[in-house]
Design a protein around this motif. Structure first.
Motif, PDB file in Angstrom:
ATOM      1  N   VAL A 172       1.710   3.058  -3.431  1.00 10.68           N
ATOM      2  CA  VAL A 172       0.745   3.934  -4.105  1.00 10.68           C
ATOM      3  C   VAL A 172       0.243   5.028  -3.164  1.00 10.68           C
ATOM      4  O   VAL A 172      -0.820   5.609  -3.375  1.00 10.68           O
ATOM      5  N   VAL A 208       0.817  -1.211   0.000  1.00 16.55           N
ATOM      6  CA  VAL A 208       0.000   0.000   0.000  1.00 16.55           C
ATOM      7  C   VAL A 208       0.850   1.260   0.000  1.00 16.55           C
ATOM      8  O   VAL A 208       0.430   2.299  -0.518  1.00 16.55           O
ATOM      9  N   ARG A 245      -0.830   4.853  -0.048  1.00 20.29           N
ATOM     10  CA  ARG A 245      -1.919   4.536   0.872  1.00 20.29           C
ATOM     11  C   ARG A 245      -1.337   4.035   2.190  1.00 20.29           C
ATOM     12  O   ARG A 245      -0.143   3.738   2.287  1.00 20.29           O
ATOM     13  N   ALA A 302      -6.095  -0.684  -3.074  1.00 19.53           N
ATOM     14  CA  ALA A 302      -4.910  -0.104  -3.699  1.00 19.53           C
ATOM     15  C   ALA A 302      -4.610  -0.808  -5.018  1.00 19.53           C
ATOM     16  O   ALA A 302      -5.334  -1.707  -5.447  1.00 19.53           O
ATOM     17  N   ALA A 304      -9.974   1.755  -9.139  1.00 18.49           N
ATOM     18  CA  ALA A 304      -8.581   1.329  -9.308  1.00 18.49           C
ATOM     19  C   ALA A 304      -8.415   1.005 -10.786  1.00 18.49           C
ATOM     20  O   ALA A 304      -9.151   0.183 -11.330  1.00 18.49           O
TER      21      ALA A 304
END
Length: 453
Positions: free
Chosen positions: A155, A152, A157, A168, A262
């Protein structure tokens, strides 16, 4: 008269009451030992390696250095490994450093479409539509959480107790959903929908038996003729794959805008603008939902809008786009039948336009959506188009539909494969008149129920 049984001796009774401990296979013990050794060695490498150089040296040089370090460690710790096992162990340690640990080989396996981690001791994969238990294991929950955070973080997150769920995307495009404690009772749950390096074409779907050539010809004509359509189906039924295949029939000169939670769509056209939602920040601000992106997309001069999945208030704006000059737009929705798909869209529109009457909402649906394509994952794991239905308008307060093609399930053979056949209903779609005016036509036998598909 039978004689009474002799009472059991005390020592026999104790033996019968004693529960034998479960026998652990030797290979399981050896596997657990190797996992423990791998994780410890990874920590030692982190301490001893100059990590600032990892991004500067080539992958081959890094692999050689890790291999040398692992070989020395195996000798020092007296690990009983042959040459092949040593190479595999080195690759696993390298995956711990620069990849996603134990699941890295699963991500590289082209036959695997889904990876499902149920806590650290249970990893399932999907091959050919069937789930099977994988030998992959994590050392413990801490080990799994470290890999989850690596996923995560790539990206931007985060996942922790205050935000225990996250959706994600991996660098290769694979979609990841994570749930950790306290919402995940038995430990972290990770679901990875792998990203196909090569999108599946409609011809390939025909080869796989998802649909028949005549059905594919109808869908090609509908997309070329700018017929607005909805792809409906359950989870894992192949909706996104079908949307990718359908998009290949869009004229290259058209401007497309895709909107997704996504990014999964792989459109092959030269003029594609991609938009993706953004979750809220740590402070709970900055969230950008699909509805905001859809409203903004209308200002970006699109010829068509492709909404990856319609799941909420954005259904109203998507329908407005279909009704106001963006014919040929597409989306997917979770539903079990074409009729259920329209009902779900009606419910989602009601969430955002509470002042509209039910009759008004249905009228908007009937005028905006022309075709509903239903997909289903069968019990044998195969994905099939089970129905292609046309929305023909309103009769009173009811949306009228007519089925053009259907899959008729007949039996299950000895190999647990679903047996059935595709059939035309004999109804010719009303939009074929409009398509003919655009120079697109299909032979009459394509809709003849007597002709085998």
């Amino acid at each position: 008269m039978p004689l009474p049984a002799a009472p059991a001796r005390q020592d026999e009774k104790r033996t019968a009451d004693r529960v034998e401990p479960p026998v652990v296979p030797p290979e399981a013990v050896a596997n657990a030992a190797l996992i423990d050794a791998k994780v410890k060695l990874h920590g030692r490498i982190i301490d001893e390696f100059n990590l600032s150089l990892i991004d500067r040296i080539s992958a081959d040089d890094l692999a050689r250095q890790v291999g040398r370090f692992v070989a020395e460690h195996a000798v020092r710790e007296r690990l009983a490994l042959n040459q092949r096992e040593l190479e595999t162990f080195s690759a696993e340690v390298l995956d711990e450093m620069v990849g996603l640990g134990p699941i890295e080989p699963l991500l590289k396996d082209p036959t695997i479409t889904d990876i499902l981690v149920n806590a650290h001791m249970s990893v399932y994969v999907e091959r050919n539509g069937q789930l099977e238990l994988s030998p992959v294991r994590f050392k413990d929950e801490v080990h799994l959480l470290r890999i989850v955070n690596k996923m995560v973080a790539s990206v931007g997150r985060r996942v922790d107790e205050s935000s225990p769920m996250v959706d994600a995307r991996l660098p290769d495009g694979s979609r990841v959903n994570v749930a950790i404690r306290p919402v995940a009772v038995d430990g972290p749950l990770v679901s990875i929908r792998k990203f196909s390096k090569q999108p599946i074409s409609m011809d390939r779907l025909v080869e796989l038996g998802t649909l028949r050539p005549m059905m594919a010809d109808l869908l090609k004509a509908a997309v070329r003729g700018r017929v607005s359509l909805v792809v409906s189906g359950g989870t894992g039924s192949g909706k996104t794959t079908m949307l990718n295949a359908l998009s290949s029939y869009i004229w290259p000169r058209e401007r497309l805008i895709t909107i997704e939670d996504a990014a999964e769509l792989q459109l092959q056209q030269p003029h594609v603008a991609r938009l993706e939602t953004r979750p809220p920040s740590v402070e709970g601000r900055g969230e950008i939902r699909q509805r905001e992106l859809l409203k903004n997309a209308l200002r970006m001069r699109p010829d068509r809008i492709i909404l990856g999945e319609c799941r909420g208030e954005e259904a109203f704006d998507m329908l407005q786009a279909m009704n106001t000059g963006h014919e040929g737009s597409m989306t997917t929705v979770h539903a079990n039948t074409p009729r259920d798909a329209l009902s779900r869209i009606e419910q989602m529109i009601g969430m955002s336009a509470a002042s509209m009457s039910a009759a008004s909402i249905r009228s908007q649906i009937a005028s905006g959506i022309q075709l509903v394509l239903q997909l289903q994952r069968m019990t044998d794991g195969r994905r099939r188009v089970t129905s292609i239905a046309e929305v023909t308008g309103m009769e009173g307060d009811v949306i009228q539909m007519q089925e053009i093609y259907r899959f008729m399930r007949e039996a299950v053979d000895e190999g647990d494969q679903v047996v059935g056949q595709y059939r035309a209903t004999g109804i010719r779609p009303r939009f074929m008149t409009e398509l003919k005016a655009r120079g697109i036509d299909l032979p009459a036998q394509a809709f003849d129920p007597r002709v085998a598909l």
